[in-house]
Design a protein around this motif. Structure first.
Motif, PDB file in Angstrom:
ATOM      1  N   GLN A 227       0.802  -1.219   0.000  1.00 50.16           N
ATOM      2  CA  GLN A 227       0.000   0.000   0.000  1.00 50.16           C
ATOM      3  C   GLN A 227       0.838   1.275   0.000  1.00 50.16           C
ATOM      4  O   GLN A 227       0.479   2.259  -0.641  1.00 50.16           O
ATOM      5  CB  GLN A 227      -0.952   0.011   1.203  1.00 50.16           C
ATOM      6  CG  GLN A 227      -1.972   1.139   1.162  1.00 50.16           C
ATOM      7  CD  GLN A 227      -3.048   0.978   2.222  1.00 50.16           C
ATOM      8  OE1 GLN A 227      -3.025   0.040   2.992  1.00 50.16           O
ATOM      9  NE2 GLN A 227      -4.004   1.896   2.258  1.00 50.16           N
ATOM     10  N   ARG A 230       1.633   2.475  -3.524  1.00 47.24           N
ATOM     11  CA  ARG A 230       0.509   2.480  -4.463  1.00 47.24           C
ATOM     12  C   ARG A 230       0.613   3.556  -5.526  1.00 47.24           C
ATOM     13  O   ARG A 230      -0.017   3.457  -6.584  1.00 47.24           O
ATOM     14  CB  ARG A 230      -0.808   2.643  -3.697  1.00 47.24           C
ATOM     15  CG  ARG A 230      -0.908   3.946  -2.913  1.00 47.24           C
ATOM     16  CD  ARG A 230      -2.099   3.977  -1.971  1.00 47.24           C
ATOM     17  NE  ARG A 230      -3.357   4.116  -2.687  1.00 47.24           N
ATOM     18  CZ  ARG A 230      -4.540   4.202  -2.072  1.00 47.24           C
ATOM     19  NH1 ARG A 230      -4.625   4.120  -0.740  1.00 47.24           N
ATOM     20  NH2 ARG A 230      -5.636   4.340  -2.773  1.00 47.24           N
ATOM     21  N   HIS A 231       1.425   4.574  -5.308  1.00 51.27           N
ATOM     22  CA  HIS A 231       1.581   5.655  -6.282  1.00 51.27           C
ATOM     23  C   HIS A 231       2.448   5.244  -7.469  1.00 51.27           C
ATOM     24  O   HIS A 231       2.458   5.935  -8.503  1.00 51.27           O
ATOM     25  CB  HIS A 231       2.222   6.868  -5.603  1.00 51.27           C
ATOM     26  CG  HIS A 231       3.608   6.592  -5.070  1.00 51.27           C
ATOM     27  ND1 HIS A 231       3.812   5.893  -3.893  1.00 51.27           N
ATOM     28  CD2 HIS A 231       4.844   6.893  -5.551  1.00 51.27           C
ATOM     29  CE1 HIS A 231       5.115   5.791  -3.666  1.00 51.27           C
ATOM     30  NE2 HIS A 231       5.760   6.388  -4.652  1.00 51.27           N
ATOM     31  N   PRO A 233       3.714   3.597 -10.851  1.00 54.95           N
ATOM     32  CA  PRO A 233       2.960   3.201 -12.057  1.00 54.95           C
ATOM     33  C   PRO A 233       2.685   1.702 -12.134  1.00 54.95           C
ATOM     34  O   PRO A 233       1.614   1.291 -12.575  1.00 54.95           O
ATOM     35  CB  PRO A 233       3.858   3.684 -13.203  1.00 54.95           C
ATOM     36  CG  PRO A 233       4.605   4.838 -12.633  1.00 54.95           C
ATOM     37  CD  PRO A 233       4.862   4.475 -11.192  1.00 54.95           C
ATOM     38  N   GLN A 236      -0.400   0.753 -10.509  1.00 53.70           N
ATOM     39  CA  GLN A 236      -1.616   1.345 -11.075  1.00 53.70           C
ATOM     40  C   GLN A 236      -2.025   0.533 -12.300  1.00 53.70           C
ATOM     41  O   GLN A 236      -2.379   1.080 -13.338  1.00 53.70           O
ATOM     42  CB  GLN A 236      -1.378   2.818 -11.425  1.00 53.70           C
ATOM     43  CG  GLN A 236      -1.097   3.708 -10.225  1.00 53.70           C
ATOM     44  CD  GLN A 236      -2.259   3.759  -9.243  1.00 53.70           C
ATOM     45  OE1 GLN A 236      -3.416   3.719  -9.649  1.00 53.70           O
ATOM     46  NE2 GLN A 236      -1.962   3.843  -7.957  1.00 53.70           N
ATOM     47  N   THR A 237      -1.925  -0.779 -12.169  1.00 52.01           N
ATOM     48  CA  THR A 237      -2.229  -1.693 -13.262  1.00 52.01           C
ATOM     49  C   THR A 237      -3.257  -2.720 -12.800  1.00 52.01           C
ATOM     50  O   THR A 237      -3.536  -2.847 -11.598  1.00 52.01           O
ATOM     51  CB  THR A 237      -0.956  -2.415 -13.748  1.00 52.01           C
ATOM     52  OG1 THR A 237      -0.345  -3.091 -12.626  1.00 52.01           O
ATOM     53  CG2 THR A 237       0.043  -1.434 -14.346  1.00 52.01           C
ATOM     54  N   TYR A 240      -4.085  -4.758  -9.249  1.00 54.54           N
ATOM     55  CA  TYR A 240      -3.640  -4.000  -8.085  1.00 54.54           C
ATOM     56  C   TYR A 240      -4.450  -2.717  -7.916  1.00 54.54           C
ATOM     57  O   TYR A 240      -4.910  -2.404  -6.817  1.00 54.54           O
ATOM     58  CB  TYR A 240      -2.143  -3.677  -8.194  1.00 54.54           C
ATOM     59  CG  TYR A 240      -1.272  -4.907  -8.100  1.00 54.54           C
ATOM     60  CD1 TYR A 240      -0.839  -5.390  -6.879  1.00 54.54           C
ATOM     61  CD2 TYR A 240      -0.914  -5.612  -9.247  1.00 54.54           C
ATOM     62  CE1 TYR A 240      -0.058  -6.542  -6.794  1.00 54.54           C
ATOM     63  CE2 TYR A 240      -0.143  -6.764  -9.167  1.00 54.54           C
ATOM     64  CZ  TYR A 240       0.283  -7.225  -7.937  1.00 54.54           C
ATOM     65  OH  TYR A 240       1.036  -8.370  -7.852  1.00 54.54           O
ATOM     66  N   GLN A 241      -4.634  -1.985  -9.016  1.00 57.28           N
ATOM     67  CA  GLN A 241      -5.307  -0.690  -8.931  1.00 57.28           C
ATOM     68  C   GLN A 241      -6.730  -0.799  -8.390  1.00 57.28           C
ATOM     69  O   GLN A 241      -7.239   0.148  -7.781  1.00 57.28           O
ATOM     70  CB  GLN A 241      -5.331  -0.032 -10.312  1.00 57.28           C
ATOM     71  CG  GLN A 241      -6.154  -0.815 -11.336  1.00 57.28           C
ATOM     72  CD  GLN A 241      -6.066  -0.250 -12.735  1.00 57.28           C
ATOM     73  OE1 GLN A 241      -5.312   0.676 -12.993  1.00 57.28           O
ATOM     74  NE2 GLN A 241      -6.841  -0.805 -13.651  1.00 57.28           N
ATOM     75  N   GLU A 242      -7.378  -1.937  -8.589  1.00 62.92           N
ATOM     76  CA  GLU A 242      -8.767  -2.083  -8.165  1.00 62.92           C
ATOM     77  C   GLU A 242      -8.915  -2.190  -6.640  1.00 62.92           C
ATOM     78  O   GLU A 242     -10.011  -1.985  -6.113  1.00 62.92           O
ATOM     79  CB  GLU A 242      -9.390  -3.331  -8.819  1.00 62.92           C
ATOM     80  CG  GLU A 242      -9.509  -3.257 -10.328  1.00 62.92           C
ATOM     81  CD  GLU A 242      -8.231  -3.637 -11.052  1.00 62.92           C
ATOM     82  OE1 GLU A 242      -8.199  -3.544 -12.295  1.00 62.92           O
ATOM     83  OE2 GLU A 242      -7.247  -4.038 -10.375  1.00 62.92           O
ATOM     84  N   TRP A 244      -7.151  -0.307  -4.384  1.00 66.47           N
ATOM     85  CA  TRP A 244      -6.917   0.939  -3.656  1.00 66.47           C
ATOM     86  C   TRP A 244      -8.224   1.626  -3.240  1.00 66.47           C
ATOM     87  O   TRP A 244      -8.331   2.061  -2.082  1.00 66.47           O
ATOM     88  CB  TRP A 244      -6.037   1.884  -4.474  1.00 66.47           C
ATOM     89  CG  TRP A 244      -4.767   1.264  -4.965  1.00 66.47           C
ATOM     90  CD1 TRP A 244      -4.260   1.313  -6.232  1.00 66.47           C
ATOM     91  CD2 TRP A 244      -3.820   0.475  -4.207  1.00 66.47           C
ATOM     92  NE1 TRP A 244      -3.081   0.613  -6.328  1.00 66.47           N
ATOM     93  CE2 TRP A 244      -2.787   0.083  -5.090  1.00 66.47           C
ATOM     94  CE3 TRP A 244      -3.767   0.068  -2.879  1.00 66.47           C
ATOM     95  CZ2 TRP A 244      -1.705  -0.682  -4.694  1.00 66.47           C
ATOM     96  CZ3 TRP A 244      -2.679  -0.718  -2.477  1.00 66.47           C
ATOM     97  CH2 TRP A 244      -1.686  -1.076  -3.370  1.00 66.47           C
TER      98      TRP A 244
END
Length: 294
Positions: A227, A230-231, A233, A236-237, A240-242, A244
């Motif tokens: 966590q 999380r910033h 890139p 943010q795929t 994983y992005q789902e 946050w």
């Protein structure tokens, strides 16, 4: 004339069976595998990026699997710079090597090299942004057609980001974007491009079942440990992005899993388009025949 060594490039959408095909080829040709998956480089990520299992990694030597931290991101260009000396070594012992992954840009960088463009000036970037905001997609299309009609004919004219990127280069350099293309030096090996042949409905079912297995294997726990990063890139795929928004209290676990499945299918659809020129093979035997006939 001495024949160039051969790089067998295995691509295709997520969950299509690329890893199994690459391992079968590596074992048959007694060679090694270079992973060109942009998320499997990183030690901290294992479940959400479908890293090959210990058994799969033991079945054939792999490179670029969990060999660095996600705090040391690897770009497509740098990946090629690191991979080319490895291929050079592999080709001394075998006329064939294997590359596998679903990251098309990384495969292209390895096989063809990436074109170099001038650093975009702030003025050029601002000019393109103003054009996009004031005239929208049609304005971008008209301007690119005026400045670079050759590239305009080949580019996806509905992809605003690609139009903007080309215009930024045009404004910065005063030259057509297309004048910078195709300048990378040729590789000292030939490539044959393969992908597993798979029915789309069956593929989507495999994706859904793979996501369920990832969740059962502890994907949420893996995400929670990441966590603080999380910033980045790479986090943010899809997969994983789902999570946050769930951790922020915006929706529940069921919704997160539903979104991972949906976004994975959408990603697979884009990959199918990217790899459309790769030869579909029904099984390892067909792939071996294709390679031996190359």
């Amino acid at each position: 004339m001495k024949r160039k060594p051969l790089l067998v490039v295995v691509g295709g959408p997520t969950a299509s069976g690329k890893t199994a095909l690459a391992i079968a080829l590596a074992r048959h040709f007694r060679t090694e595998i270079v992973s060109a998956d942009s998320r499997q480089f990183y030690r901290e990520m294992r479940i959400g990026n479908a890293r090959p299992s210990p058994e799969e990694l033991a079945a054939a030597p792999h490179h670029f699997i969990a060999d660095r931290s996600l705090l040391q991101p690897l770009t497509a260009g740098t990946f090629a710079e690191e991979a080319l000396p490895i291929l050079d070594r592999l080709f001394r012992d075998s006329p064939v090597a294997i590359a596998v992954g679903g990251s098309g840009l990384y495969q292209r960088s390895l096989c063809e090299g990436l074109d170099e463009f001038p650093a975009v000036t702030p003025g050029a970037a601002a000019r393109v942004q103003q054009l996009s905001e004031s005239r929208g997609l049609s304005g971008l299309q008209a301007e690119l057609q005026r400045l670079d009609p050759d590239y305009f004919q080949s580019v996806d004219q509905q992809n605003g980001r690609r139009l903007e990127r080309a215009l930024r280069v045009c404004y910065t350099s005063g030259q057509p974007y297309s004048s910078f293309l195709g300048k990378a030096p040729p590789r000292p090996f030939d490539c044959v491009y393969l992908q597993p042949a798979i029915d789309r409905a069956y593929l989507y079912d495999r994706i859904n079942r793979r996501v369920d297995q990832m969740v059962a294997d502890g994907l949420e726990g893996e995400v929670r440990k990441l966590q603080e990063y999380r910033h980045l890139p790479v986090l943010q795929t899809v997969g994983y992005q789902e999570w946050w928004p769930l951790l922020d209290g915006e929706y529940d676990r069921e919704r997160a899993i539903e979104l991972i499945k949906r976004n994975s299918r959408r990603y697979a659809k884009r990959q199918i388009t990217w790899f459309r020129d790769y030869t579909p093979v029904m099984d390892a035997a067909a792939a071996i025949r294709r390679v031996e006939g190359a």
